[in-house]
Design an enzyme around this catalytic site. Structure first.
Site, PDB file in Angstrom:
ATOM      1  N   ASP A   1       0.853  -1.193   0.000  1.00 34.44           N
ATOM      2  CA  ASP A   1       0.000   0.000   0.000  1.00 34.44           C
ATOM      3  C   ASP A   1       0.888   1.242   0.000  1.00 34.44           C
ATOM      4  O   ASP A   1       1.988   1.249   0.556  1.00 34.44           O
ATOM      5  CB  ASP A   1      -0.867   0.041   1.261  1.00 34.44           C
ATOM      6  CG  ASP A   1      -2.119  -0.806   1.115  1.00 34.44           C
ATOM      7  OD1 ASP A   1      -2.375  -1.304   0.029  1.00 34.44           O
ATOM      8  OD2 ASP A   1      -2.840  -0.956   2.128  1.00 34.44           O
TER       9      ASP A   1
ATOM     10  N   TYR B   1       4.134  -9.337   7.955  1.00 40.50           N
ATOM     11  CA  TYR B   1       3.769  -7.946   8.219  1.00 40.50           C
ATOM     12  C   TYR B   1       3.836  -7.642   9.714  1.00 40.50           C
ATOM     13  O   TYR B   1       3.663  -8.528  10.555  1.00 40.50           O
ATOM     14  CB  TYR B   1       2.337  -7.664   7.740  1.00 40.50           C
ATOM     15  CG  TYR B   1       2.090  -7.957   6.288  1.00 40.50           C
ATOM     16  CD1 TYR B   1       2.215  -6.961   5.327  1.00 40.50           C
ATOM     17  CD2 TYR B   1       1.721  -9.235   5.865  1.00 40.50           C
ATOM     18  CE1 TYR B   1       1.971  -7.219   3.983  1.00 40.50           C
ATOM     19  CE2 TYR B   1       1.487  -9.507   4.525  1.00 40.50           C
ATOM     20  CZ  TYR B   1       1.616  -8.496   3.595  1.00 40.50           C
ATOM     21  OH  TYR B   1       1.376  -8.756   2.278  1.00 40.50           O
TER      22      TYR B   1
ATOM     23  N   TYR C   1      -5.432  -9.971   1.959  1.00 39.14           N
ATOM     24  CA  TYR C   1      -5.494  -8.560   2.329  1.00 39.14           C
ATOM     25  C   TYR C   1      -5.431  -8.472   3.855  1.00 39.14           C
ATOM     26  O   TYR C   1      -6.385  -8.839   4.556  1.00 39.14           O
ATOM     27  CB  TYR C   1      -6.782  -7.930   1.810  1.00 39.14           C
ATOM     28  CG  TYR C   1      -6.856  -7.832   0.312  1.00 39.14           C
ATOM     29  CD1 TYR C   1      -6.458  -6.670  -0.341  1.00 39.14           C
ATOM     30  CD2 TYR C   1      -7.328  -8.899  -0.452  1.00 39.14           C
ATOM     31  CE1 TYR C   1      -6.535  -6.566  -1.730  1.00 39.14           C
ATOM     32  CE2 TYR C   1      -7.403  -8.806  -1.836  1.00 39.14           C
ATOM     33  CZ  TYR C   1      -7.000  -7.645  -2.465  1.00 39.14           C
ATOM     34  OH  TYR C   1      -7.081  -7.546  -3.839  1.00 39.14           O
TER      35      TYR C   1
END
Length: 375
Positions: free
Chosen positions: A167, A235, A307
């Site tokens: 992103d 992440y 996602y």
């Protein structure tokens, strides 16, 4: 055709090629169709089934002369230079094949897209919305990396290939994201990549950093593009919730969200550029560390294509299971960073690549688009 004519053509080619650095080349030839037909007639008439045809004879002769003059080798599979000759007209073409460089980048500042992001209203023409810049953001990772390389290698253009993309408001830290830079029509090929690494990092001024630069190949690019959508990604998400979060609930999250398959419908925020469908993606683990009563730092490892923001907030229950529902708390703010992206291994054979792609056929293998990959 005479030896002198061949020599004159070779001299012209050598003179032009002196502008380039290269180790190998291959020669091709154009032969008029009527001459090829006449040759076929002669071979048929005299029943000649062996020996070189005229095209092979030309390429061998010109190739040998260029080898001796330039002290380079002939390479048929992946030549750095392709010379196409027409000895009948005395014309020739030189094709300089791309140079590939692989490495890792870390994006240390937010609001930098991976590739140029043009204004959504004017699409680069310039308007009041974008201050007549034609851009949503003034710079990109690809430009911060590609521009110094373009200058050092004296290339005409470049193309940046990332192993997925984050992103625009996410950072990339840790080991960084794998990428391959394709430099088109380079004049230089023999550059110490430590010099390029230093130039890029000085040019980016702490916004982006590159490391581990090595020369690469088109084959490695194919592997990167083929396998990166399904490679694992890790992440770090710092999440502020709308209420207190208990240690007991966090331990339950760690146990429940380990080694499972998540069902996820395409998030609303990307529906304008993604097919509306339900995907099944692997979630390897979630680790949780409480920062304060309402803030938690999560470490999340997933299969590519999941996602992560929607894994956390649920996106109105379109992702199942999701962390918000399991905690009984609504996220107010999600600060996301990519800390590790699995790098496709270059030693994989073409057969290995096809086997992996067959295994994941039907899963999320489409292009991630210009905005971001699933995070």
């Amino acid at each position: 055709m005479s030896k002198a004519r061949f020599g004159e053509l070779v001299e012209k080619i050598v003179e032009e090629l002196r502008e380039y650095e290269f180790r190998n080349l291959v020669v091709g030839a154009r032969v008029p169709a009527e001459l090829r037909e006449r040759e076929d007639e002669l071979r048929a008439s005299f029943r000649i089934e062996t020996g070189e045809d005229i095209k092979e004879d030309i390429t061998r002769a010109i190739g040998s002369m260029l080898q001796r003059r330039l002290n380079v080798s002939v390479e048929y599979q992946n030549p750095e230079i392709v010379v196409l000759v027409d000895v009948f007209s005395g014309e020739y073409e030189i094709q300089v094949n791309p140079l590939f460089i692989k490495g890792y980048y870390r994006k240390l500042k937010k609001n930098i897209p991976q590739t140029p992001w043009y204004c959504r209203y004017c699409w680069g023409r310039g308007c009041e919305r974008c201050g007549f810049t034609g851009r949503e953001y003034p710079e990109s990772v690809s430009e911060l990396v590609g521009e110094p390389a373009l200058r050092i290698f004296e290339a005409l253009s470049y193309k940046f290939h990332g192993a997925g993309r984050e992103d625009v408001d996410a950072t990339v830290i840790g080991t960084g994201r794998p990428f391959i830079l394709e430099l088109k029509h380079p004049r230089k090929r023999f550059v110490d990549l430590s010099i390029l690494e230093r130039e890029i990092n000085e040019h980016a001024q702490g916004r982006v950093e590159v490391s581990g630069l090595e020369y690469s190949s088109r084959r490695e690019l194919r592997i990167l593009k083929s396998l990166s959508p399904i490679a694992s990604k890790t992440y770090e998400a710092i999440v502020e919730f709308d209420g207190d979060v208990s240690d007991e609930r966090l331990r339950e999250i760690e146990e429940r969200f380990r080694g499972i398959v998540v069902e996820q419908r395409t998030p609303r925020r990307v529906l304008r550029r993604r097919a509306d469908k339900i995907r099944q993606k692997k979630l390897y683990y979630v680790e949780a560390e409480k920062i304060d009563e309402k803030t938690v730092k999560f470490k999340i490892k997933t299969q590519g294509g999941l996602y992560v923001k929607e894994l956390i907030d649920g996106d109105d229950a379109s992702t199942k299971p999701n962390i918000a529902e399991a905690l009984g708390r609504r996220p107010l703010k999600i600060d996301l960073s990519v800390i590790e992206v699995e790098a496709p291994r270059s030693e994989k054979s073409e057969k290995d690549v096809e086997l992996v792609l067959d295994r994941y056929s039907g899963e999320h293998l489409e292009d991630h688009g210009r905005d971001e990959e699933p995070v």
